[in-house]
Structures are given as structure tokens and as C-alpha cells.
Design an enzyme around this catalytic site. Structure first.
Site, mmCIF file in Angstrom:
data_model
loop_
_atom_site.group_PDB
_atom_site.id
_atom_site.type_symbol
_atom_site.label_atom_id
_atom_site.label_comp_id
_atom_site.label_asym_id
_atom_site.label_seq_id
_atom_site.Cartn_x
_atom_site.Cartn_y
_atom_site.Cartn_z
ATOM 1 N N GLY A 192 -2.037 1.990 0.770
ATOM 2 C CA GLY A 192 -0.567 2.054 0.708
ATOM 3 C C GLY A 192 0.091 0.693 0.743
ATOM 4 O O GLY A 192 1.277 0.570 1.056
ATOM 5 N N LYS A 210 11.613 -13.834 -3.049
ATOM 6 C CA LYS A 210 11.786 -14.402 -1.706
ATOM 7 C C LYS A 210 11.948 -15.916 -1.779
ATOM 8 O O LYS A 210 12.805 -16.506 -1.106
ATOM 9 C CB LYS A 210 10.583 -14.027 -0.829
HETATM 10 N N1 HSE Z 1 5.036 -5.819 -0.845
HETATM 11 C C1 HSE Z 1 5.384 -6.897 0.017
HETATM 12 C C2 HSE Z 1 4.122 -7.540 0.550
HETATM 13 C C3 HSE Z 1 6.260 -6.511 1.177
HETATM 14 O O1 HSE Z 1 3.036 -7.073 0.259
HETATM 15 O O2 HSE Z 1 4.229 -8.527 1.236
HETATM 16 C C4 HSE Z 1 7.681 -6.294 0.746
HETATM 17 O O3 HSE Z 1 8.237 -7.445 0.204
#
Ligand code: HSE
Length: 431
Positions: A192, A210
Site C-alpha cells: 500500500g 515538494k
Molecule cells: N507517496 C509519498 C511517499 C507520500 O511515498 O513519500 C505522499 O507524498
């Protein structure tokens, strides 16, 4: 701080992992939050795609709205907590509606801010509202706060980070278990870890969002996600990981941003970092952000980049700030004063790792060396290994060179017809 201030009323849109985490903290820590902020923090209304679902937390006492825009504009909501996700669509519509209705916004939505951050910041500031988004970047790590507040007296010189835990899990698991990318990708899916659209993770897009947000806060520039050099981890093989390890490096999906004399450099791409560096030692789904300032030097922040508790912790940090009356412009300075960033590509030289499959015939290697030499690129290391009779895997590490020169050399070597596949091209980053 007065204990008699009116309660701060939240409307939460999105009851997935993070939304449920926020509800849990508010229910569990009500007294502590009031003691710290001087205000009772209450949830008045919630919204999600599906109403009848057991989320393992009681929603009793909260009004329900099917439509997040209605939730965002309710009279009994002071802060619209946007935890739905998506760059546009309902998240953006509801955020805009909330701001226009005089609500502050707390969000975990990196895509929305990376793509629409400037317009939303202008709207928020025109309406006298704030948008806070600690949870959008690196989950539980308070990196936005560190830049906005802790490092406010510094000119930020570089921001680096491993900010997608799924990619770091895949890369470190490939190395520790000796498994190919496809197998570990499938494992991550079953655990998941992957976003609904896995390309957001493995294509570097989520981490790129980010980094784009951090660059705006760090350098006073408008968010410029479209200008980012973006590469995913899909081409990395176990062979690359082993070759890198052999030379004392590890492969990380690393974001680097720097404001240079020629503009803003922003890269999110797999690269080699020294195995002994803090970034090189980062295991599994953990995130790490490295910030460099002219006064402070380098600081390293490490922690969980995703998950219920860590991400909800970041949402609560923003809610508590608003409850305490702490307000500041969305990206740390008025949106109108943020400079439009000029993208700077190929301004800083670095050594590069190239792995390719060559035809195993006389003169093939010479053609590759000539292509590099013609662009003024010198070979630092060269290795041909484990080859069968038709093809030879070749690894080259260059001396420092500019990416544009290297791209021209790669085009020239490919035009000779001796390169059967590749090269996989990875920057060796000085961290
Ligand atoms: N899918 C991202 C991660 C978390 O694996 O770090 C949400 O930004």
C-alpha cells in the site's frame, strides 16, 4: 494567552489516512491543544467521497457535507482543512471558495500548491487569509517551519532532499534483498505504499512537487514546478545499485535546488551520493531534508515522510499556529514580491555515471570515448564487465562536466550505432 477565546472550528474535507489521523489527535489531545494554544480546537463538519464507511474513528457530533465547497463555506467553520489531494478539481475549488468566504486553509496538498501555489497565495493574501501546508512536504518533518521561521535570518544556499519514501523504500530494498525493480515495485504496491497513480511516486513527480514548494520558501521565488528537471527511478537496475555500491555510493531519488547567478536550478532525479553521507545512509521509507544557509551552515532533518501519525502531526502544527494567532504570508513573504524564477539548467558541473550496453566489436569503446572527448569530457573510470559474445556492459564515470555537454556527447555516441541500450545517466552529487 486567554483561556476564554472562542473555539477554533475546523471543517475537514477528506477522511483518508491523514484526515482520520487529524480527527484522532483532536479527540485524543483536546486538553493539551487547548492548553498550548489558549483555544479549544473543535471539528464542526466533515466531508469525504463516501459517507457510510467504517474509518475506525467516531464522527459523531460532526455535521456531514457531501460537497467540499459547501463545507468550506459553512458559517461554523473557521479553518478549512483540505486533505483530499489533486492539483485542481474539488480541492482547488473548495480552497478558493474557503478563502473567498474568509476562512484560513490548512492543506497537505503538494500538487495543488506546486501547480497553483502562486495564484492561491495571491488570492489568500488579497482576502487577508493564510494557507498553511506543513504536511504537504516530507510528512512529519517540520521543514516548512524550519525554513520560514528557524532559518529566517539566513540566505538559503541549497535545499536537498529525499522526499519520496516509496522510492527510497524501492531503492534500498532492491539493494538489501538483491531483487529487481519490478519485483520490489510489486511489493510496494501490495504494502500500500504506492499512490493511486504510481507514476507520481516512481516518476519523481510527488517529490518534485515538494521540492518546488521548498524552493519558493527558500529563495523568495514563485513556485516553478514546470521548470524542474524531473527523472524517475524506473530505469535503475540492481546492476546500477551494485556498481554504485562498489564505488562507495548509493543511488537516491534526490532533489536539489540552488539559486545561482544564472537562475534557479531545480532537479529531482536519481543520483549517486556517498554511501557514508547522511543521505547515503537513509533506509526504507524515511525522508531526509538537508538545508544550507549562509549563517547556519548545513542542517539535516530526518523523519517519517508519510503515514497517519506523522502527516497528521504536521497538519496539527499549522492548526495550532493559527489558533495562537501566528499569521504569515503563504511563502514567507508577500506573494506579489516573489520573483518569477528563471530556470537554470546545466550550470553546475558534476561527475556522471554512465552505464550502457555496447556492441562487442573492435572500435566500439573508442567511438564512445571519442564522443565524450569531442565535448571536452574526460573519463575518470571505465569498466567493461560480465559480457557475452554479442554485447558488452560498460560503465564509465566521467570527470566533472556540464549536463548539456554530456547530452551532446550521448547523442553523438548513439549516432555511431555501437550503443545497443542506454546509457543510464546518473549525476554524482556532492552532498
Ligand atoms: N507517496 C509519498 C511517499 C507520500 O511515498 O513519500 C505522499 O507524498
Amino acid at each position: 494567552m486567554s483561556q476564554t477565546a472562542a473555539p477554533l472550528r475546523l471543517g475537514i474535507a477528506g477522511l483518508g489516512t491523514v484526515g482520520v489521523g487529524v480527527v484522532r489527535i483532536i479527540r485524543r489531545q483536546a486538553a493539551m491543544l487547548t492548553a498550548r494554544t489558549g483555544r479549544e480546537i473543535v471539528i464542526t463538519a466533515v466531508s469525504a467521497r463516501t459517507r457510510d464507511k467504517d474509518r475506525g474513528v467516531s464522527l459523531a457530533g460532526y455535521a456531514w457535507e457531501d460537497d467540499p465547497v459547501k463545507l468550506a463555506t459553512r458559517d461554523d467553520v473557521d479553518i478549512f482543512v483540505e486533505l483530499m489531494g489533486g492539483a485542481d478539481g474539488p480541492a482547488k475549488a473548495a480552497t478558493e471558495a474557503a478563502l473567498k468566504a474568509g476562512k484560513d486553509v490548512v492543506t497537505a496538498n503538494k500538487a495543488m500548491l506546486a501547480v497553483n501555489g502562486q495564484a492561491l497565495a495571491e488570492l489568500a493574501e488579497a482576502e487577508g487569509r493564510v494557507i498553511r501546508y506543513e504536511a504537504a512536504v516530507a510528512g512529519g518533518i517540520p521543514v516548512v517551519k524550519s525554513l520560514l521561521e528557524g532559518l529566517a535570518g539566513n540566505e538559503i544556499t541549497r535545499v536537498m532532499g529525499v522526499m519520496n519514501g516509496t522510492c527510497n523504500y524501492i531503492l534500498t530494498r532492491m539493494e538489501s534483498a538483491g531483487l529487481p525493480y519490478e519485483d520490489v515495485f510489486e511489493e510496494a504496491r501490495q504494502l500500500g505504499y504506492l499512490e493511486a497513480d504510481p507514476e507520481l511516486d516512481v516518476g519523481g513527480i510527488d517529490a518534485g512537487h515538494k521540492l518546488a514548494i521548498l524552493a519558493s520558501v527558500a529563495y523568495g521565488t514563485q513556485v516553478a514546478f514546470d521548470d524542474m528537471e524531473l527523472e524517475g527511478i524506473g530505469e535503475i537496475t540492481i546492476d546500477d545499485i551494485r556498481q554504485a555500491a562498489d564505488m562507495g555510493y548509493r543511488i537516491k531519488l534526490l532533489g536539489v535546488s540552488r539559486k545561482t547567478g544564472r537562475g534557479l536550478e531545480q532537479r529531482m532525479a536519481p543520483c549517486l551520493v556517498p554511501a557514508s553521507s547522511p543521505l547515503g545512509q537513509l533506509e526504507g521509507g524515511t525522508n531526509m531534508v538537508v538545508l544550507e544557509g549562509d549563517a547556519v551552515g548545513q542542517i539535516v532533518l530526518r523523519g517519517a515522510g508519510a503515514g497517519e501519525g506523522p502527516t497528521a502531526s504536521a497538519v496539527l502544527s499549522d492548526i495550532c499556529d493559527i489558533a495562537r494567532g501566528f499569521r504569515l504570508p503563504v511563502f514567507g513573504q508577500p506573494a506579489a514580491s516573489l520573483e518569477a524564477a528563471t530556470p537554470a539548467r546545466s550550470v553546475s558541473a558534476a561527475p556522471y555515471y554512465l552505464r550502457m550496453m555496447l556492441q562487442d566489436k573492435p572500435g566500439a569503446l573508442a567511438k564512445v570515448a571519442t564522443a565524450l572527448g569531442s565535448e571536452g569530457i574526460s573519463i575518470h573510470r571505465l569498466r567493461q564487465y560480465d559480457h557475452d559474445n554479442a554485447c558488452a556492459p560498460v560503465l564509465i564515470v566521467t570527470h566533472k562536466c556540464l549536463r548539456n555537454d554530456l547530452d551532446r556527447a550521448i547523442e553523438a555516441m548513439q549516432a555511431t550505432g555501437v550503443v545497443v541500450s542506454g546509457p543510464v545517466t546518473l549525476r554524482i552529487e556532492q552532498v
